[in-house]
Design a protein around this motif. Structure first.
Motif, mmCIF file in Angstrom:
data_model
loop_
_atom_site.group_PDB
_atom_site.id
_atom_site.type_symbol
_atom_site.label_atom_id
_atom_site.label_comp_id
_atom_site.label_asym_id
_atom_site.label_seq_id
_atom_site.Cartn_x
_atom_site.Cartn_y
_atom_site.Cartn_z
ATOM 1 N N ARG A 186 -48.039 -21.349 5.339
ATOM 2 C CA ARG A 186 -46.877 -22.026 4.748
ATOM 3 C C ARG A 186 -45.797 -20.991 4.466
ATOM 4 O O ARG A 186 -46.110 -19.841 4.176
ATOM 5 C CB ARG A 186 -47.274 -22.719 3.441
ATOM 6 C CG ARG A 186 -48.295 -23.821 3.612
ATOM 7 C CD ARG A 186 -48.725 -24.373 2.268
ATOM 8 N NE ARG A 186 -47.597 -24.969 1.558
ATOM 9 C CZ ARG A 186 -47.638 -25.332 0.272
ATOM 10 N NH1 ARG A 186 -48.739 -25.143 -0.425
ATOM 11 N NH2 ARG A 186 -46.593 -25.860 -0.299
ATOM 12 N N ARG A 187 -44.559 -21.424 4.538
ATOM 13 C CA ARG A 187 -43.437 -20.518 4.312
ATOM 14 C C ARG A 187 -42.647 -21.004 3.089
ATOM 15 O O ARG A 187 -42.377 -22.198 2.960
ATOM 16 C CB ARG A 187 -42.542 -20.516 5.555
ATOM 17 C CG ARG A 187 -41.493 -19.426 5.574
ATOM 18 C CD ARG A 187 -40.651 -19.536 6.837
ATOM 19 N NE ARG A 187 -41.369 -19.097 8.028
ATOM 20 C CZ ARG A 187 -40.917 -19.268 9.264
ATOM 21 N NH1 ARG A 187 -39.761 -19.878 9.469
ATOM 22 N NH2 ARG A 187 -41.610 -18.832 10.299
ATOM 23 N N LYS A 188 -42.324 -20.074 2.202
ATOM 24 C CA LYS A 188 -41.578 -20.434 0.986
ATOM 25 C C LYS A 188 -40.251 -21.091 1.358
ATOM 26 O O LYS A 188 -39.552 -20.632 2.255
ATOM 27 C CB LYS A 188 -41.317 -19.187 0.140
ATOM 28 C CG LYS A 188 -42.549 -18.696 -0.602
ATOM 29 C CD LYS A 188 -42.272 -17.437 -1.382
ATOM 30 C CE LYS A 188 -43.562 -16.947 -2.046
ATOM 31 N NZ LYS A 188 -43.379 -15.619 -2.656
ATOM 32 N N GLY A 189 -39.945 -22.180 0.656
ATOM 33 C CA GLY A 189 -38.680 -22.867 0.897
ATOM 34 C C GLY A 189 -38.690 -23.793 2.091
ATOM 35 O O GLY A 189 -37.690 -24.435 2.388
ATOM 36 N N CYS A 190 -39.834 -23.870 2.797
ATOM 37 C CA CYS A 190 -39.936 -24.743 3.978
ATOM 38 C C CYS A 190 -41.018 -25.792 3.736
ATOM 39 O O CYS A 190 -42.163 -25.439 3.442
ATOM 40 C CB CYS A 190 -40.276 -23.920 5.220
ATOM 41 S SG CYS A 190 -40.442 -24.929 6.704
ATOM 42 N N PRO A 191 -40.692 -27.079 3.829
ATOM 43 C CA PRO A 191 -41.701 -28.114 3.572
ATOM 44 C C PRO A 191 -42.793 -28.189 4.640
ATOM 45 O O PRO A 191 -43.877 -28.711 4.398
ATOM 46 C CB PRO A 191 -40.892 -29.416 3.519
ATOM 47 C CG PRO A 191 -39.564 -29.109 4.119
ATOM 48 C CD PRO A 191 -39.355 -27.640 4.083
ATOM 49 N N PHE A 214 -41.641 -25.470 11.248
ATOM 50 C CA PHE A 214 -40.608 -24.722 10.538
ATOM 51 C C PHE A 214 -39.180 -25.128 10.901
ATOM 52 O O PHE A 214 -38.228 -24.724 10.242
ATOM 53 C CB PHE A 214 -40.818 -23.225 10.747
ATOM 54 C CG PHE A 214 -42.180 -22.754 10.301
ATOM 55 C CD1 PHE A 214 -42.680 -23.119 9.057
ATOM 56 C CD2 PHE A 214 -42.989 -21.992 11.125
ATOM 57 C CE1 PHE A 214 -43.940 -22.713 8.632
ATOM 58 C CE2 PHE A 214 -44.255 -21.578 10.717
ATOM 59 C CZ PHE A 214 -44.732 -21.940 9.463
ATOM 60 N N GLU A 215 -39.044 -25.949 11.952
ATOM 61 C CA GLU A 215 -37.702 -26.446 12.289
ATOM 62 C C GLU A 215 -37.594 -27.956 12.116
ATOM 63 O O GLU A 215 -36.512 -28.482 11.895
ATOM 64 C CB GLU A 215 -37.326 -26.030 13.715
ATOM 65 C CG GLU A 215 -37.177 -24.510 13.847
ATOM 66 C CD GLU A 215 -36.638 -24.081 15.195
ATOM 67 O OE1 GLU A 215 -35.787 -24.804 15.753
ATOM 68 O OE2 GLU A 215 -37.074 -23.020 15.686
#
Length: 459
Positions: free
Chosen positions: A290-295, A237-238
């Motif tokens: 998975r997180r929306k807006g994060c590849p 996520f980073e």
């Protein structure tokens, strides 16, 4: 101003009671200083009024109640994270143990993480290729999924875990793929096997490896998978990486949880495990996704050995509720020498339909998957019938199904731990096996796909 306490009241195994504390919180880290100057760490398990119960990360040997001091650090257990973690080996507490220099952290993260907001979750939908036909072809792993492997004592789940870690990749984004591998409560030989295997194959370059040995303290065993997930969250996520987290063995983690619970004299639940084991496992498993807006994303494969091969045991039972399916290893296939011994009939990936088809794998994937399941099931039934009534009781079609079941196990299931099959090779092999059966039996595949992919029989 750091407050030091000399008010240790009692020591009971790994637990210690400290009186007259102020401002201490649950899960906070503490540092114990012995009269000799030696320092040991502990964490707060319970706060009751001005009394705190702490658990030691090391043994309690040599602690003198009167002269030992303790102070609290004001934060819970943290992991220093950095991209330099890739290619390194860490202990269960996050210290480097591969002989290299300590990493310079970009940041420190609480190992308990933060639960992902359900509204921010993105639905898993991309295929991950493991190179193993029984998973890719029939129980497909999807990016962001939690897919556990249920094994039994003595079955080669360690080899399977190493194979998945070595071969897994997201098609089209190979350079951005990482593996975080946590070995929990294993022997030194097993730990060395994983390190040597990853080094030998070059997989270590994209892997972060945490190893907690069987003789390490139980409290460290509880921290190890959370250390791994904290590293995975940072990379996913980073740093926008696709991260595959493999945790083995969750049974050892649950045993450590039971040991700590018993030391705290908590009321036991099923089979002596604490009543909150479901919640505790969920706090780990639900960190994948998975997180929306994060590849980036976290895909998780927890591996657990079922005591006495019992699927109803609390650990596999609760794991099955929280995760999206299971891969089950078969003792019968292992005895036949078929590796990896994946039993495809009771195995299930609940998200497999989301990660296959045109643009993801191939247009014929869904149809061939359903047909292979059906044919293998009928083949096993035919073999059982032949065992009871003799082969003469089988029709010609039954005999073909029995032959299909044998060939399916020999060629599709049995691929060894070194062969890495692409999804195209897996699908083509499925068509080869289906050509054993009459075309009229292929009722689950569209006619145009049969015409396109089924190998033509020589006249």
């Amino acid at each position: 101003m750091i407050t030091e306490y000399k008010t240790i009241q009692e020591i009971n195994g790994p637990l210690m009671v400290i009186r007259h504390v102020e401002g201490v919180t649950y899960d906070e880290l503490g540092e114990i200083e012995l009269p000799s100057g030696e320092k040991r760490r502990c964490k707060v398990l319970e706060v009751n009024g001005d009394n705190a119960v702490v658990q030691l990360f090391d043994s309690s040997t040599g602690i003198n109640l009167a002269n030992t001091k303790i102070h609290f650090l004001g934060h819970s257990l943290q992991l220093g994270v950095s991209e330099d973690m890739l290619g390194r080996v860490f202990s269960g507490m996050g210290q480097t143990i591969d002989g290299g220099p300590d990493i310079l952290p970009d940041a420190y993260r609480d190992i308990n993480g933060l639960p992902m907001n359900p509204a921010a979750r993105d639905y898993p939908s991309e295929f991950i290729q493991t190179g193993i036909s029984t998973i890719d072809g029939l129980n497909t792993l999807v990016r962001g999924q939690k897919l556990p492997i249920f094994s039994g004592s003595g079955l080669p789940h360690a080899n399977l875990a190493a194979q998945i870690a070595r071969q897994a990749r997201v098609l089209g984004s190979e350079g951005n793929f990482a593996v975080v591998f946590a070995a929990i409560g294993i022997t030194f030989e097993e730990s060395q096997f994983f390190v040597d295997e990853f080094r030998r194959t070059g997989a270590l370059e994209r892997t972060v490896l945490f190893t907690n040995l069987a003789n390490d303290p139980a409290v460290e065993r509880i921290a190890t998978p959370r250390m791994a997930l904290t590293a995975a969250e940072y990379l996913a996520f980073e740093k926008n990486m696709h991260v595959l987290v493999i945790l083995t063995d969750i049974t050892n983690y649950a045993e450590a949880l039971r040991e700590v619970s018993a030391a705290k004299k908590e009321v036991p639940g099923r089979r002596g495990y604490p009543g909150y084991i479901y919640t505790d496992l969920a706090t780990m498993y639900e960190r994948a996704g998975r997180r929306k807006g994060c590849p980036g994303s976290i895909t998780m494969i927890p591996i657990l050995t079922m005591p006495e091969d019992d699927k109803t045991h609390p650990i596999p039972d609760l794991t099955g509720y929280i995760t999206e399916g299971q891969i089950i290893l078969s003792r019968e296939l292992y005895r036949k020498g078929y590796l990896p011994p994946v039993d495809v009939m009771p195995s299930l990936s609940r998200l497999k339909d989301k990660g296959i088809g045109v643009g993801k794998t191939r247009e014929d994937h869904s149809g061939t998957m359903n047909q292979l399941f059906a044919a293998y099931s009928l083949g096993k039934d035919a073999k059982e019938l032949a065992t009871i009534l003799g082969e003469s009781a089988l029709s010609d079609t039954d005999k073909l199904y029995a032959k299909f079941a044998d060939e399916f196990e020999k060629r599709y299931v049995n691929q060894g731990f070194q062969e890495n099959r692409s999804i195209e090779q897996t699908l083509d092999l499925g068509w080869e096996l289906l050509s054993i059966l009459p075309v009229t039996e292929l009722k689950r595949i569209k006619e145009d796909l049969i015409e396109k992919y089924l190998p033509k029989k020589e006249q």
